[in-house]
Design a protein around this motif. Structure first.
Motif, PDB file in Angstrom:
ATOM      1  N   PRO A 178     -12.064  39.601 126.285  1.00  0.00           N
ATOM      2  CA  PRO A 178     -12.112  40.743 125.456  1.00  0.00           C
ATOM      3  C   PRO A 178     -12.966  41.945 126.067  1.00  0.00           C
ATOM      4  O   PRO A 178     -12.402  43.145 126.286  1.00  0.00           O
ATOM      5  CB  PRO A 178     -12.378  40.394 123.956  1.00  0.00           C
ATOM      6  N   ALA A 179     -14.313  41.788 126.287  1.00  0.00           N
ATOM      7  CA  ALA A 179     -15.143  42.867 126.834  1.00  0.00           C
ATOM      8  C   ALA A 179     -14.676  43.369 128.186  1.00  0.00           C
ATOM      9  O   ALA A 179     -14.562  44.586 128.477  1.00  0.00           O
ATOM     10  CB  ALA A 179     -16.478  42.408 126.975  1.00  0.00           C
ATOM     11  N   ASP A 192     -11.705  37.192 137.525  1.00  0.00           N
ATOM     12  CA  ASP A 192     -12.106  36.287 136.572  1.00  0.00           C
ATOM     13  C   ASP A 192     -11.981  34.608 137.369  1.00  0.00           C
ATOM     14  O   ASP A 192     -11.223  34.746 138.195  1.00  0.00           O
ATOM     15  CB  ASP A 192     -11.187  36.157 135.400  1.00  0.00           C
ATOM     16  N   ALA A 193     -12.726  33.951 136.948  1.00  0.00           N
ATOM     17  CA  ALA A 193     -12.769  32.477 137.427  1.00  0.00           C
ATOM     18  C   ALA A 193     -11.460  31.618 137.110  1.00  0.00           C
ATOM     19  O   ALA A 193     -11.068  30.683 137.903  1.00  0.00           O
ATOM     20  CB  ALA A 193     -14.021  31.622 136.947  1.00  0.00           C
ATOM     21  N   LYS A 239      -9.122  30.954 125.187  1.00  0.00           N
ATOM     22  CA  LYS A 239     -10.585  30.823 125.067  1.00  0.00           C
ATOM     23  C   LYS A 239     -10.610  29.857 123.690  1.00  0.00           C
ATOM     24  O   LYS A 239     -10.044  30.237 122.606  1.00  0.00           O
ATOM     25  CB  LYS A 239     -11.474  31.964 124.658  1.00  0.00           C
ATOM     26  N   GLY A 284     -12.757  30.289 117.161  1.00  0.00           N
ATOM     27  CA  GLY A 284     -12.439  30.041 115.721  1.00  0.00           C
ATOM     28  C   GLY A 284     -11.369  31.056 115.439  1.00  0.00           C
ATOM     29  O   GLY A 284     -10.575  30.805 114.287  1.00  0.00           O
ATOM     30  N   ASP A 285     -10.973  31.982 116.193  1.00  0.00           N
ATOM     31  CA  ASP A 285      -9.845  33.214 116.180  1.00  0.00           C
ATOM     32  C   ASP A 285      -9.832  34.103 115.176  1.00  0.00           C
ATOM     33  O   ASP A 285      -9.055  34.929 114.884  1.00  0.00           O
ATOM     34  CB  ASP A 285      -8.605  32.157 116.240  1.00  0.00           C
ATOM     35  N   ALA A 286     -11.086  34.185 114.459  1.00  0.00           N
ATOM     36  CA  ALA A 286     -11.093  35.116 113.466  1.00  0.00           C
ATOM     37  C   ALA A 286     -11.389  36.557 113.867  1.00  0.00           C
ATOM     38  O   ALA A 286     -12.418  36.442 114.708  1.00  0.00           O
ATOM     39  CB  ALA A 286     -12.064  34.757 112.222  1.00  0.00           C
ATOM     40  N   ARG A 289      -5.365  33.653 120.199  1.00  0.00           N
ATOM     41  CA  ARG A 289      -5.971  34.563 121.330  1.00  0.00           C
ATOM     42  C   ARG A 289      -5.223  34.417 122.479  1.00  0.00           C
ATOM     43  O   ARG A 289      -5.501  35.516 123.194  1.00  0.00           O
ATOM     44  CB  ARG A 289      -7.433  34.086 121.301  1.00  0.00           C
ATOM     45  N   ALA A 300     -17.617  35.178 140.344  1.00  0.00           N
ATOM     46  CA  ALA A 300     -18.788  35.831 140.887  1.00  0.00           C
ATOM     47  C   ALA A 300     -19.991  35.126 140.966  1.00  0.00           C
ATOM     48  O   ALA A 300     -20.062  34.197 140.197  1.00  0.00           O
ATOM     49  CB  ALA A 300     -19.214  36.896 139.836  1.00  0.00           C
ATOM     50  N   ASN A 307     -22.096  32.811 130.708  1.00  0.00           N
ATOM     51  CA  ASN A 307     -22.754  32.703 131.990  1.00  0.00           C
ATOM     52  C   ASN A 307     -23.445  33.771 132.370  1.00  0.00           C
ATOM     53  O   ASN A 307     -24.473  33.564 133.286  1.00  0.00           O
ATOM     54  CB  ASN A 307     -21.504  32.630 133.029  1.00  0.00           C
ATOM     55  N   SER A 320     -20.953  24.703 119.823  1.00  0.00           N
ATOM     56  CA  SER A 320     -19.778  24.720 118.924  1.00  0.00           C
ATOM     57  C   SER A 320     -18.450  23.859 119.216  1.00  0.00           C
ATOM     58  O   SER A 320     -18.308  23.792 120.531  1.00  0.00           O
ATOM     59  CB  SER A 320     -19.384  25.982 118.829  1.00  0.00           C
ATOM     60  N   ASP A 346     -20.530  38.757 125.350  1.00  0.00           N
ATOM     61  CA  ASP A 346     -21.452  37.748 125.064  1.00  0.00           C
ATOM     62  C   ASP A 346     -22.492  37.893 126.246  1.00  0.00           C
ATOM     63  O   ASP A 346     -23.721  37.363 126.041  1.00  0.00           O
ATOM     64  CB  ASP A 346     -20.697  36.438 125.349  1.00  0.00           C
ATOM     65  N   GLY A 400     -17.891  37.168 117.623  1.00  0.00           N
ATOM     66  CA  GLY A 400     -18.107  37.905 119.042  1.00  0.00           C
ATOM     67  C   GLY A 400     -17.028  38.521 119.717  1.00  0.00           C
ATOM     68  O   GLY A 400     -16.958  39.376 120.386  1.00  0.00           O
ATOM     69  N   HIS A 401     -15.731  38.093 119.104  1.00  0.00           N
ATOM     70  CA  HIS A 401     -14.234  38.834 119.796  1.00  0.00           C
ATOM     71  C   HIS A 401     -14.547  40.334 119.506  1.00  0.00           C
ATOM     72  O   HIS A 401     -14.493  41.225 120.388  1.00  0.00           O
ATOM     73  CB  HIS A 401     -13.155  38.158 118.977  1.00  0.00           C
TER      74      HIS A 401
END
Ligand SMILES: Cc1cc2nc3c(=O)[nH]c(=O)nc-3n(C[C@H](O)[C@H](O)[C@H](O)COP(=O)(O)OP(=O)(O)OC[C@H]3O[C@@H](n4cnc5c(N)ncnc54)[C@H](O)[C@@H]3O)c2cc1C
Length: 450
Positions: A13-14, A33-34, A43, A46-48, A98, A122, A160, A187, A290, A302-303
């Protein structure tokens, strides 16, 4: 070697929002992106998500709210629960699917002009004494890494923090590098399908069960009729006799015994769960999501913060490119925007996390059961605001004789005031930062080590 205005590392998301925002402002953006293109946005989670950041995306970027297959359920209440007490709070949001939501954001980024390089990792930052200049990257299956040079590099590589951690401290001491065990939660979660419907529609529950080391918890989030996202998490510095999956199963079976559910999906990961980086920029560099500790340290959400930080990163990067000045001085507004939006409130929520480490589940039950703290007061403190003197006095009277709990509440109330005061003087430039940071660290260390 290649050149771009903005290099974004990570398509969570970021990353997608910072890339999209920069591209909409007319800049050349490469996002790496990897993962494979199709997997970006998927990802274990918890999806909230709460409505705040989604409203911001709608207003600032015209990105519509999640809908259709992107939404598993609406959320109307956040419920704190122990074996003995239930404490509901109002909270509007969604439980998402998500993957489709992340893919929609990626598509919007591509439509805005972002060039996506999937399966590209990266390896480290390219740096000289004047700042971050891009990254050395490697495409999956190829043996030779290559360089992408950029005016601004935005690290959105999540847990990472691949760019931030490879920026040399001796050149840029203002940029914090460490990620300690006590700041990272492990988690694990499963999405289960039930035979019967569940009673958790439109709710997300955080369950404090004495078996899980506090401030860790077990969660039950509704994914719509007959489906739940259920998970468990605690900090890496906590010692637990049982393995995470074993304890997960044990707690789950208190609610849903074997044979009553099927597992549709499972997975685990770590979450950097701490107050945010007070400074997340250096010359030619911004960290968001993150990778900059933008997860709510109490609820581990954190989303939403990652989406918001991505927007601020893209906006500030674009302004800097227009001004042809990518020094930390020019990027500093990013820190100010993050602190104003969620940085201060997350810093205050660190107080709750520290208090819960001390009072544990029985302490929380005592507080809720005796109504020492009302729902409104909890919401007030949780939202990062202070309580008045008369309210504090009432709490003291109701809390007698549990002075241990009152002491922790007192620490929260005092801490909230101290951070309010400190953040009113949040530095306006990198030059003012070291002195302010010293003061901040003293206050935070005192709280964390009380
Ligand atoms: C089990 C679990 C449950 C959670 N539950 C919730 C919840 O209910 N609500 C909530 O709001 N938040 C939750 N979170 C947190 C949330 O998932 C994150 O805070 C959010 O995804 C952060 O977004 P991000 O863009 O910063 O990072 P991420 O979403 O982690 O994205 C990082 C991206 O960077 C890529 N990447 C990593 N390293 C490299 C590299 N070296 N090179 C190239 N690409 C790289 C990855 O492939 C990934 O696509 C949960 C997290 C976990 C693990």
């Amino acid at each position: 070697m290649e050149n771009t205005d903005v290099l974004v590392v990570g398509g969570g998301p970021a990353g997608v929002i910072s890339a999209l925002t920069s591209a909409k402002n007319g800049h050349k953006v490469i996002l790496i992106d990897a993962k494979s293109y199709e997997e970006i946005g998927n990802k274990t989670c918890g999806d909230a998500i709460n409505l705040g950041p989604l409203k911001m995306l709608d207003k600032e970027l015209g990105i519509k709210f999640p809908s259709g297959e992107e939404v598993a359920d609406d959320v109307e209440a956040l419920v704190f629960q122990t074996d003995k007490v239930t404490f509901p709070l109002f909270g509007d949001g969604f439980v998402l699917n998500r993957h489709p939501y992340g893919q929609r954001l990626l598509k919007l980024a591509v439509e805005s002009g972002v060039e996506v390089r999937a399966e590209t990792k990266a390896i480290k930052a390219i740096v000289d004494e004047t700042g971050v200049k891009g990254a050395i990257v490697k495409k999956k299956g190829e043996t030779t890494p290559y360089e992408i040079h950029s005016h601004i590099t935005i690290d959105c590589s999540g847990r990472n923090y691949q760019i931030r951690k490879t920026v040399p401290s001796h050149l840029f001491p203002n940029l914090e590098k460490k990620m300690e065990k006590r700041d990272v939660a492990a988690s694990y979660r499963e999405i289960i399908r039930l035979k019967e419907d569940h009673p958790y529609a439109k709710k997300i529950l955080l369950i404090y069960d004495g078996k899980i080391p506090e401030p860790g918890y077990f969660w039950i989030f509704s994914k719509g009729p007959k489906r739940l996202n259920i998970g468990i998490g605690w900090y890496l510095d906590m010692s637990v006799e049982k393995g995470m999956k074993e304890l997960f199963r044990e707690v789950l079976h208190k609610y849903y015994p074997p044979g009553t559910y099927e597992v549709e999906d499972k997975g685990g990961y770590t979450i950097p769960t701490r107050y945010p980086l007070m400074n997340a920029v250096t010359h030619g560099f911004i960290a968001a999501g993150d990778s900059a500790f933008h997860v709510n340290p109490f609820s581990a959400e954190g989303h939403g913060p990652a989406l918001a930080a991505g927007y601020y990163a893209g906006k500030v990067a674009s302004e800097a490119l227009k001004a042809q000045d990518v020094r930390a001085e020019q990027l500093w507004g990013y820190n100010v925007a993050v602190m104003k939006d969620f940085g201060l409130s997350h810093t205050k929520l660190q107080l709750f996390t520290e208090a819960l480490r001390k009072v544990k589940t029985p302490g929380l039950e005592y507080l809720f059961k005796r109504k020492i703290l009302s729902q409104d007061q909890f919401m007030t403190l949780h939202g990062g605001m202070s309580l008045g003197r008369s309210e504090v006095l009432k709490i003291v009277l109701k809390g007698f004789p549990r002075y241990d709990l009152l002491y922790n509440l007192y620490k929260i109330v005092k801490g909230v005031q101290k951070f309010d005061n400190l953040f009113e003087r949040f530095p306006n430039s990198p030059e003012e930062f070291p002195e302010w940071e010293n003061e901040f660290t003293t206050v935070m260390d005192n709280i964390r080590n009380w």
